[in-house]
Scaffold this motif. Sequence first.
Motif, short mmCIF file in Angstrom:
data_model
loop_
_atom_site.label_atom_id
_atom_site.label_comp_id
_atom_site.label_asym_id
_atom_site.label_seq_id
_atom_site.Cartn_x
_atom_site.Cartn_y
_atom_site.Cartn_z
N ASN A 1 0.82 -1.20 0.00
CA ASN A 1 0.00 0.00 0.00
C ASN A 1 0.86 1.27 0.00
OD1 ASN A 1 -2.41 -1.37 -0.08
ND2 ASN A 1 -2.82 -1.18 2.11
N SER B 1 2.17 1.82 -3.45
CA SER B 1 1.09 2.26 -4.34
C SER B 1 0.82 3.75 -4.15
CB SER B 1 -0.19 1.47 -4.04
OG SER B 1 -0.02 0.11 -4.34
N LYS C 1 1.42 6.85 -6.88
CA LYS C 1 0.33 7.75 -7.24
C LYS C 1 0.66 9.20 -6.89
CE LYS C 1 -4.09 8.55 -8.28
NZ LYS C 1 -4.65 8.37 -9.60
N ASP D 1 -10.97 12.49 -4.47
CA ASP D 1 -10.24 11.57 -5.37
C ASP D 1 -9.14 10.83 -4.62
OD1 ASP D 1 -11.88 12.34 -7.46
OD2 ASP D 1 -10.45 13.83 -8.24
N ASP E 1 -10.93 8.15 -2.60
CA ASP E 1 -11.34 7.04 -3.47
C ASP E 1 -10.15 6.15 -3.82
OD1 ASP E 1 -13.98 7.84 -3.46
OD2 ASP E 1 -13.85 8.91 -5.38
N PHE E 2 -9.01 6.77 -4.12
CA PHE E 2 -7.82 5.98 -4.44
C PHE E 2 -7.41 5.14 -3.23
CE2 PHE E 2 -3.21 5.65 -3.92
CZ PHE E 2 -2.93 4.76 -4.95
N LYS F 1 -9.22 4.09 -0.73
CA LYS F 1 -10.19 3.01 -0.48
C LYS F 1 -10.00 1.84 -1.43
CE LYS F 1 -14.07 5.23 -0.73
NZ LYS F 1 -15.46 5.70 -0.65
N SER F 2 -9.41 2.09 -2.59
CA SER F 2 -9.18 1.01 -3.56
C SER F 2 -8.02 0.11 -3.15
CB SER F 2 -8.93 1.59 -4.95
OG SER F 2 -7.63 2.17 -5.03
N LEU F 3 -7.23 0.55 -2.17
CA LEU F 3 -6.09 -0.25 -1.71
C LEU F 3 -6.55 -1.34 -0.75
CD1 LEU F 3 -3.48 2.61 -1.13
CD2 LEU F 3 -3.73 1.13 -3.14
N SER F 4 -5.79 -2.39 -0.69
CA SER F 4 -6.13 -3.54 0.14
C SER F 4 -6.16 -3.19 1.62
CB SER F 4 -5.10 -4.65 -0.11
OG SER F 4 -5.30 -5.73 0.75
N GLU G 1 -13.36 3.10 4.59
CA GLU G 1 -13.78 4.50 4.48
C GLU G 1 -13.10 5.39 5.54
OE1 GLU G 1 -15.87 7.65 2.82
OE2 GLU G 1 -16.27 5.60 2.20
#
Length: 142
Positions: free
Chosen positions: A43, A46, A50, A64, A67-68, A70-73, A77
């Motif tokens: 993470n 990542s 980004k 944004d 959202d990015f 939250k997309s990580l393992s 929220e």
Amino acid sequence: MANNRIYEQASHDLITNKNRLHKAIQLTFPEIEHLLANPRGKNYWSIVLKFPHPNIVLETKEADIIDFLKSLSGIGEKRANDLAQRLIRLAKLAPKRDLEILKSIPGIAENTALRIISELGDIRRFNNPNQLNAFPSGLYLC
């Protein structure tokens, strides 16, 4: 014997590349190393990929960033909101402020301040003047 030499070379290359990557992060966004408790996991890398520079963080909408994250393992929220806030705070502490602080010291102009930052990276990583003095550097100030 050949396999051992290959292993030793691969280990050496890995350490060299990690050191280069650490130096690059120190030059672009050293504060990001304080974002997570373990700045080594998937993470973390990542996030670094980004947001490799504080300006990218500051130019990205908070929603944004959340959202990015939250997309990580393993990041939900609440954790994404907390991390986004922390990431934005860290981006605002960027070395640009260090430049202004160094230039405020009598006798240090912009050129010298930039050279100090380029040699030392994030000055805040030194806990005291002795650590700063002991740092091996090619920069010589008279």
